[in-house]
Structure formats: structure tokens, C-alpha cells
Design an enzyme around this catalytic site. Structure first.
Site, PDB file in Angstrom:
ATOM      1  N   HIS A   1       0.778  22.565 -15.649  1.00 11.03           N
ATOM      2  CA  HIS A   1       1.162  21.434 -15.808  1.00 11.03           C
ATOM      3  C   HIS A   1       1.290  20.971 -16.234  1.00 11.03           C
ATOM      4  O   HIS A   1       1.926  19.859 -16.679  1.00 11.03           O
ATOM      5  CB  HIS A   1       0.185  20.382 -14.508  1.00 11.03           C
ATOM      6  CG  HIS A   1      -0.285  20.811 -12.881  1.00 11.03           C
ATOM      7  ND1 HIS A   1      -1.361  21.580 -13.493  1.00 11.03           N
ATOM      8  CD2 HIS A   1       0.065  20.697 -12.148  1.00 11.03           C
ATOM      9  CE1 HIS A   1      -1.867  21.611 -11.609  1.00 11.03           C
ATOM     10  NE2 HIS A   1      -0.798  21.594 -11.655  1.00 11.03           N
TER      11      HIS A   1
ATOM     12  N   HIS B   1      -0.235  11.879 -11.696  1.00  8.79           N
ATOM     13  CA  HIS B   1       0.057  13.097 -11.258  1.00  8.79           C
ATOM     14  C   HIS B   1      -0.657  14.035 -12.702  1.00  8.79           C
ATOM     15  O   HIS B   1       0.330  13.404 -13.953  1.00  8.79           O
ATOM     16  CB  HIS B   1       1.117  13.893 -11.064  1.00  8.79           C
ATOM     17  CG  HIS B   1       0.680  15.014 -10.727  1.00  8.79           C
ATOM     18  ND1 HIS B   1       1.242  16.152 -11.569  1.00  8.79           N
ATOM     19  CD2 HIS B   1       0.586  15.917  -9.574  1.00  8.79           C
ATOM     20  CE1 HIS B   1       1.646  16.892 -11.229  1.00  8.79           C
ATOM     21  NE2 HIS B   1       0.810  17.446  -9.131  1.00  8.79           N
TER      22      HIS B   1
ATOM     23  N   GLU C   1       1.139  16.230 -14.642  1.00  7.61           N
ATOM     24  CA  GLU C   1       2.297  16.974 -14.457  1.00  7.61           C
ATOM     25  C   GLU C   1       3.123  15.208 -15.603  1.00  7.61           C
ATOM     26  O   GLU C   1       3.545  15.798 -16.107  1.00  7.61           O
ATOM     27  CB  GLU C   1       2.843  17.438 -13.628  1.00  7.61           C
ATOM     28  CG  GLU C   1       4.429  17.394 -14.463  1.00  7.61           C
ATOM     29  CD  GLU C   1       5.841  17.935 -13.663  1.00  7.61           C
ATOM     30  OE1 GLU C   1       6.867  17.639 -13.983  1.00  7.61           O
ATOM     31  OE2 GLU C   1       5.241  18.818 -12.555  1.00  7.61           O
TER      32      GLU C   1
ATOM     33  N   THR D   1       8.666  17.626 -11.634  1.00 14.64           N
ATOM     34  CA  THR D   1       9.101  18.563 -11.366  1.00 14.64           C
ATOM     35  C   THR D   1       9.331  18.782  -9.700  1.00 14.64           C
ATOM     36  O   THR D   1       9.834  19.385  -9.153  1.00 14.64           O
ATOM     37  CB  THR D   1       9.286  19.889 -11.833  1.00 14.64           C
ATOM     38  OG1 THR D   1       7.866  20.085 -11.804  1.00 14.64           O
ATOM     39  CG2 THR D   1       9.654  20.425 -13.395  1.00 14.64           C
TER      40      THR D   1
END
Length: 313
Positions: free
Chosen positions: A78, A128, A130, A168
Site C-alpha cells: 500500500h 486506508h 494507501e 488506486t
């Protein structure tokens, strides 16, 4: 459950090139340096994969203070913030970066445009890893929006140099809707040359759109923490087809299949095929008579391993 149940398998499904590479990095590091290998955050968001690597000698940590001096450390797929990279370097770890190259591409773009004086709007899910990694490329100047409503509340210091980046693994349709709201509010905003949502996320969502039209229920193999797996289940429901996520075959409830003759089956990008096969076996045990594969895109993307982990190294 009715006896004549047919399973339709989505294509493509399961592992993407970034996940393949991340897992291989941990396995190669274990082979080359021996256990334990430390991994910051779950290498990918899948319970089976993490437990399998733990059994081979990987230790998953969130805080670098839990890693002993001189140890080998792997960053998860990530990505991580600059602060984490700098702390790992300062602590002298032997670091291998398993960040997906498509996430790294976003980090590189952010760093490049920041040098040119840009601020950013990031479309993504708060918390998250990422998103934390991408926002952590800069000390300030990245505004997170999770939905269309958030766009109205963004207060950039200036609007002449503003760019948008995206997590993404988002829903392609949701991201397009939020991007449209961003463009409407900031008409001069700079967008990436190629969309940030990765090819595998796009392909798996496109496959579910085709799958949902042909089945009565969709089963998604993926862990609760997997963003892209959650998006597949959400997408199916938006298309009016009931959908359930399973971390393993044991999670499958027979009543989900009651009166549903056509069962669609897919898997998030971090879910291994062994779990898909186990779910097929379970549905067969409940009365499935046929398994059919959908026609779909064949993915040939492969990402190189970091230097120092290649077989000849």
C-alpha cells in the site's frame, strides 16, 4: 438450496501484479536472509496470505520501534509516508519496498508537482494505508475527499496550481462522479495523464458488471479490510444483485444460495486462487452441478523485483 446450481467465474479475478510482487518480495527475503523478516502493515489485505507468511517467519508490525536494529524490513504493497521511510533509514534497517509500482507512480507525481508549487485533492478513504502513504509524501497541501459532499468543503490556499490524485483501489464509477464534482468546482484542476485507479481494480469491476447481469447472487472472495474486494461487492449490489464477501469458504452461508440457480464468483486483487477453489468446492458440496468461466481480459502485467532479491543476487 435447489440442486441445479451453476457457478459462473469472473475473469479476471484474484491476484494482480502488485500483490504477486509484494508476496514474492517477502518470500524471497525469507529465503535470502532467513526468519524473521519484519513487514510494516499487512503486506496485502488478505487474512490467508498474512497467516501463510507468518507461518514462514514474517512478523507484521505497525510501529518501527517493534523492529530490532539491523533487521530486514519490508514495506507493504500500500506504500508508506516519507516519515516512515526516513525513520526506517535512520534506524538502519535493511529495507525492501513492496509498494505497488502503480501506487509509487502516484507518489512520484505528487512529489514532482509539489516541487512546482501544486496543492492536491486526493480522492480516497480516510485511514486506508494507501491514502496515509500518499498524503504522507508531503507535510501539507493534500486535501482528502471521500465523497461528492466533501468537495464543497475543500479550502486550498490557491486555485491556480491544484491537482487531483486518486487511491488506486476505489470504485471506478464513484471516483468518476467525485472527479466530476472536483472539476466542476475547480475547472483549472490538473488531472493525471493516466487515471490513478489501477488496471486490476478497473478490470475486476468491469468483470463484475458483466457477471452481475448473468447471475442471481455474487460471492466475492476477499478480506474485510480489502478496499478493492469491498468495492466488488458494493458494485454488484448497486446493480441490483445480492452480494456477499467471504474471507474463506467457511464463511459461506447456505441460505445465501437458497433458490438462486446461478451463482457468480469473483475475488479481490489480494485474494489467492486457492481460496476461490475452496469456495467452489463448498458450493459443489451444497449442490452445484457446473462451473463455467466467463470470457474476460487476460492480464499480462508483471512488475520487477527490487535489486538485491533477484535469484542471481
Amino acid at each position: 438450496m435447489s440442486s441445479a446450481v451453476n457457478i459462473l467465474l469472473a475473469e479476471p479475478r484474484g491476484f494482480c501484479a502488485g500483490v504477486d510482487r509484494a508476496i514474492e518480495i517477502v518470500e524471497r527475503a525469507l529465503q535470502k536472509f532467513g526468519a524473521p523478516i519484519y513487514v510494516r502493515h499487512e503486506i496485502v489485505h488478505n487474512t490467508y496470505v498474512v497467516n501463510d507468511l507468518k507461518s514462514k517467519g514474517a512478523i507484521f508490525i505497525e510501529d518501527l520501534a517493534d523492529v530490532p536494529p539491523g533487521a530486514t524490513l519490508v514495506f507493504s504493497a500500500h506504500g508508506v509516508s516519507r516519515a516512515v521511510q526516513e525513520e526506517a533509514a535512520a534506524r538502519g534497517f535493511n529495507v525492501f519496498d513492496a509498494t505497488c509500482p502503480l501506487v509509487t507512480k502516484v507518489h512520484v507525481e505528487v512529489a514532482k508537482l509539489a516541487r512546482e508549487g501544486y496543492e492536491f485533492i486526493m480522492i480516497g478513504h480516510k485511514g486506508h494505508p494507501e491514502v496515509e502513504g500518499t498524503m504522507g509524501q508531503l507535510d501539507s497541501g493534500i486535501h482528502l475527499v471521500e465523497d461528492v459532499a466533501d468537495v464543497a468543503h475543500v479550502k486550498p490556499a490557491q486555485e491556480d496550481k491544484l491537482a487531483v490524485v486518486t487511491q488506486t483501489t476505489l470504485s471506478v464509477d464513484d471516483a468518476a462522479e467525485i472527479s466530476a464534482a472536483v472539476r466542476a468546482r475547480f475547472p483549472k484542476i490538473r488531472e493525471p495523464k493516466q487515471q490513478d485507479i489501477c488496471y486490476a481494480t478497473q478490470n475486476r469491476q468491469d468483470a463484475v458488471k458483466l457477471l452481475a447481469r448473468q447471475v442471481d447472487v455474487v460471492i466475492v472472495v476477499g478480506s474485510p479490510t480489502s478496499s478493492n474486494s469491498n468495492r466488488l461487492a458494493e458494485l454488484s449490489r448497486k446493480l441490483g444483485v445480492p452480494s456477499h464477501m467471504v474471507d474463506s469458504a467457511a464463511d459461506l452461508q447456505p441460505e445465501w444460495l437458497e433458490g438462486r440457480g446461478r451463482v457468480g464468483l469473483t475475488a479481490g486483487a489480494s485474494a489467492p486462487e486457492i481460496l476461490v477453489q475452496a469456495v467452489i468446492d463448498r458450493i459443489r458440496a451444497l449442490g452445484a452441478v457446473a462451473v463455467q468461466r466467463m470470457q474476460g481480459i487476460e492480464e499480462t502485467v508483471k512488475f520487477p523485483l527490487p535489486k538485491g532479491l533477484k535469484l542471481d543476487a
